[in-house]
Design a protein around this motif. Structure first.
Motif, mmCIF file in Angstrom:
data_model
loop_
_atom_site.group_PDB
_atom_site.id
_atom_site.type_symbol
_atom_site.label_atom_id
_atom_site.label_comp_id
_atom_site.label_asym_id
_atom_site.label_seq_id
_atom_site.Cartn_x
_atom_site.Cartn_y
_atom_site.Cartn_z
ATOM 1 N N TRP A 1 -6.032 -7.910 9.868
ATOM 2 C CA TRP A 1 -5.761 -6.701 10.625
ATOM 3 C C TRP A 1 -4.325 -6.244 10.421
ATOM 4 O O TRP A 1 -3.445 -7.049 10.115
ATOM 5 C CB TRP A 1 -6.062 -6.886 12.118
ATOM 6 N N ALA A 2 -4.138 -4.937 10.550
ATOM 7 C CA ALA A 2 -2.808 -4.331 10.469
ATOM 8 C C ALA A 2 -2.722 -3.282 11.573
ATOM 9 O O ALA A 2 -3.636 -2.477 11.748
ATOM 10 C CB ALA A 2 -2.583 -3.683 9.105
ATOM 11 N N LEU A 3 -1.641 -3.325 12.313
ATOM 12 C CA LEU A 3 -1.430 -2.394 13.424
ATOM 13 C C LEU A 3 -0.183 -1.574 13.158
ATOM 14 O O LEU A 3 0.860 -2.117 12.779
ATOM 15 C CB LEU A 3 -1.272 -3.156 14.743
ATOM 16 N N GLU A 4 -0.298 -0.282 13.357
ATOM 17 C CA GLU A 4 0.837 0.627 13.254
ATOM 18 C C GLU A 4 1.020 1.277 14.620
ATOM 19 O O GLU A 4 0.094 1.887 15.162
ATOM 20 C CB GLU A 4 0.568 1.690 12.184
ATOM 21 N N VAL A 5 2.216 1.125 15.200
ATOM 22 C CA VAL A 5 2.527 1.689 16.516
ATOM 23 C C VAL A 5 3.562 2.790 16.332
ATOM 24 O O VAL A 5 4.597 2.571 15.706
ATOM 25 C CB VAL A 5 3.069 0.605 17.482
ATOM 26 N N GLN A 6 3.249 3.969 16.878
ATOM 27 C CA GLN A 6 4.169 5.099 16.806
ATOM 28 C C GLN A 6 4.331 5.688 18.200
ATOM 29 O O GLN A 6 3.359 5.810 18.947
ATOM 30 C CB GLN A 6 3.620 6.196 15.882
ATOM 31 N N ARG A 7 5.556 6.034 18.509
ATOM 32 C CA ARG A 7 5.804 6.730 19.767
ATOM 33 C C ARG A 7 5.495 8.208 19.541
ATOM 34 O O ARG A 7 5.900 8.783 18.538
ATOM 35 C CB ARG A 7 7.258 6.541 20.174
ATOM 36 N N VAL A 8 4.731 8.812 20.445
ATOM 37 C CA VAL A 8 4.349 10.215 20.295
ATOM 38 C C VAL A 8 4.823 11.008 21.513
ATOM 39 O O VAL A 8 5.026 10.454 22.593
ATOM 40 C CB VAL A 8 2.820 10.382 20.106
ATOM 41 N N GLN A 9 4.988 12.291 21.297
ATOM 42 C CA GLN A 9 5.378 13.171 22.385
ATOM 43 C C GLN A 9 4.183 13.404 23.299
ATOM 44 O O GLN A 9 3.044 13.441 22.859
ATOM 45 C CB GLN A 9 5.887 14.511 21.838
ATOM 46 N N ASP A 10 4.474 13.608 24.552
ATOM 47 C CA ASP A 10 3.434 13.912 25.525
ATOM 48 C C ASP A 10 2.793 15.243 25.146
ATOM 49 O O ASP A 10 3.487 16.229 24.938
ATOM 50 C CB ASP A 10 4.046 13.991 26.917
ATOM 51 N N PRO A 11 1.465 15.293 25.019
ATOM 52 C CA PRO A 11 0.827 16.543 24.598
ATOM 53 C C PRO A 11 0.840 17.626 25.667
ATOM 54 O O PRO A 11 0.609 18.788 25.372
ATOM 55 C CB PRO A 11 -0.603 16.122 24.266
ATOM 56 N N LEU A 12 1.094 17.251 26.907
ATOM 57 C CA LEU A 12 1.150 18.260 27.961
ATOM 58 C C LEU A 12 2.464 19.019 27.876
ATOM 59 O O LEU A 12 3.526 18.426 27.704
ATOM 60 C CB LEU A 12 1.022 17.608 29.336
ATOM 61 N N PRO A 13 2.409 20.344 27.993
ATOM 62 C CA PRO A 13 3.661 21.101 27.927
ATOM 63 C C PRO A 13 4.520 20.836 29.160
ATOM 64 O O PRO A 13 4.014 20.531 30.233
ATOM 65 C CB PRO A 13 3.200 22.563 27.874
ATOM 66 N N ARG B 1 0.901 5.692 20.061
ATOM 67 C CA ARG B 1 -0.349 5.765 19.301
ATOM 68 C C ARG B 1 -0.500 4.452 18.553
ATOM 69 O O ARG B 1 0.402 4.037 17.823
ATOM 70 C CB ARG B 1 -0.320 6.940 18.329
ATOM 71 N N LEU B 2 -1.643 3.820 18.716
ATOM 72 C CA LEU B 2 -1.942 2.559 18.049
ATOM 73 C C LEU B 2 -3.031 2.811 17.013
ATOM 74 O O LEU B 2 -4.126 3.279 17.355
ATOM 75 C CB LEU B 2 -2.442 1.512 19.048
ATOM 76 N N ASP B 3 -2.731 2.529 15.746
ATOM 77 C CA ASP B 3 -3.692 2.654 14.653
ATOM 78 C C ASP B 3 -3.974 1.256 14.116
ATOM 79 O O ASP B 3 -3.081 0.605 13.581
ATOM 80 C CB ASP B 3 -3.147 3.541 13.523
ATOM 81 N N LEU B 4 -5.218 0.814 14.277
ATOM 82 C CA LEU B 4 -5.607 -0.535 13.864
ATOM 83 C C LEU B 4 -6.580 -0.450 12.690
ATOM 84 O O LEU B 4 -7.519 0.334 12.714
ATOM 85 C CB LEU B 4 -6.277 -1.272 15.025
ATOM 86 N N THR B 5 -6.324 -1.277 11.668
ATOM 87 C CA THR B 5 -7.212 -1.374 10.511
ATOM 88 C C THR B 5 -7.618 -2.828 10.343
ATOM 89 O O THR B 5 -6.760 -3.700 10.269
ATOM 90 C CB THR B 5 -6.506 -0.887 9.227
ATOM 91 N N LEU B 6 -8.926 -3.077 10.327
ATOM 92 C CA LEU B 6 -9.463 -4.416 10.059
ATOM 93 C C LEU B 6 -10.155 -4.381 8.715
ATOM 94 O O LEU B 6 -10.876 -3.437 8.404
ATOM 95 C CB LEU B 6 -10.494 -4.802 11.120
ATOM 96 N N PHE C 1 -12.626 -1.292 8.771
ATOM 97 C CA PHE C 1 -12.896 -0.682 10.074
ATOM 98 C C PHE C 1 -11.577 -0.160 10.622
ATOM 99 O O PHE C 1 -10.602 -0.910 10.709
ATOM 100 C CB PHE C 1 -13.498 -1.728 11.023
ATOM 101 N N ARG C 2 -11.531 1.128 10.975
ATOM 102 C CA ARG C 2 -10.307 1.730 11.508
ATOM 103 C C ARG C 2 -10.575 2.302 12.886
ATOM 104 O O ARG C 2 -11.629 2.894 13.123
ATOM 105 C CB ARG C 2 -9.823 2.852 10.596
ATOM 106 N N THR C 3 -9.594 2.157 13.771
ATOM 107 C CA THR C 3 -9.684 2.738 15.101
ATOM 108 C C THR C 3 -8.280 3.102 15.582
ATOM 109 O O THR C 3 -7.294 2.522 15.124
ATOM 110 C CB THR C 3 -10.385 1.779 16.087
ATOM 111 N N SER C 4 -8.216 4.063 16.479
ATOM 112 C CA SER C 4 -6.937 4.518 17.029
ATOM 113 C C SER C 4 -7.091 4.739 18.525
ATOM 114 O O SER C 4 -8.183 5.050 19.006
ATOM 115 C CB SER C 4 -6.494 5.832 16.388
ATOM 116 N N THR C 5 -5.992 4.614 19.223
ATOM 117 C CA THR C 5 -5.985 4.895 20.656
ATOM 118 C C THR C 5 -4.577 5.289 21.079
ATOM 119 O O THR C 5 -3.613 5.097 20.333
ATOM 120 C CB THR C 5 -6.480 3.687 21.470
#
Length: 162
Positions: free
Chosen positions: A91-103, A131-136, A147-151
């Motif tokens: 597995w490989a995990l990529e973590v990115q900080r994202v801006q709040d989508p609410l204005p 944002r967490l992007d996981l690849t197995l 297998f890829r998933t994001s949350t």
């Protein structure tokens, strides 16, 4: 004696004959072709069942990993990787900080536009969105073995996160 003419006897004898060698060989060839086709369909079905089983197992591993990320240790932007089941799954995990989508709320008349929240300053009481992007991967890691998933995960920042 027999009153049946000789030509009629030949016709009757010809009708009682069996299949020719060519007809028997053709029947065996058709049977062999049908058997090969049936066996290939069955083997492809078994392979598809095995692939589906591995995909289901990967989905369970991904769910378990995603449930634990950010709970056992603090999430930090960047990547990390590992393996499961004695190296069967990688597995490989990529973590990115994202801006709040609410204005951001519009300022009321007479309110200053500077202050907390302006110029990218994070309020310690507001959660930070990651944002967490996981690849197995398993096997050779081809398209059918990935297998890829994001949350998104919202966490309240620690002082070092600000």
């Amino acid at each position: 004696m027999n009153a049946v003419p000789r030509a009629s006897r030949r016709v009757a004898v010809a009708r009682q004959r069996g299949f020719t060698l060519l007809e028997v060989l053709l029947a065996f060839a058709l049977l062999a072709g049908a058997s090969v086709l049936l066996l290939s369909i069955l083997s492809n079905g078994l392979r598809d069942v095995a692939d589906a089983e591995r995909h289901g197992e990967a989905a369970l591993h991904a769910r378990s990993l995603m449930d634990n990320f950010g709970r056992m240790e603090r999430l930090r932007p960047g990547g990390r990787n590992g393996s499961l089941d004695d190296g069967r799954y990688r597995w490989a995990l990529e973590v990115q900080r994202v801006q709040d989508p609410l204005p951001a709320p519009l300022p009321t008349p007479g309110q200053a536009t500077s202050g907390p929240g302006a110029d990218g300053i994070v309020d310690a009481g507001e959660p930070v969105l990651y944002r967490l992007d996981l690849t197995l991967q398993w096997g050779e890691g081809g398209p059918k073995q990935t297998f890829r998933t994001s949350t998104l995960r919202a966490l309240y920042p620690l002082p070092e996160d600000l």
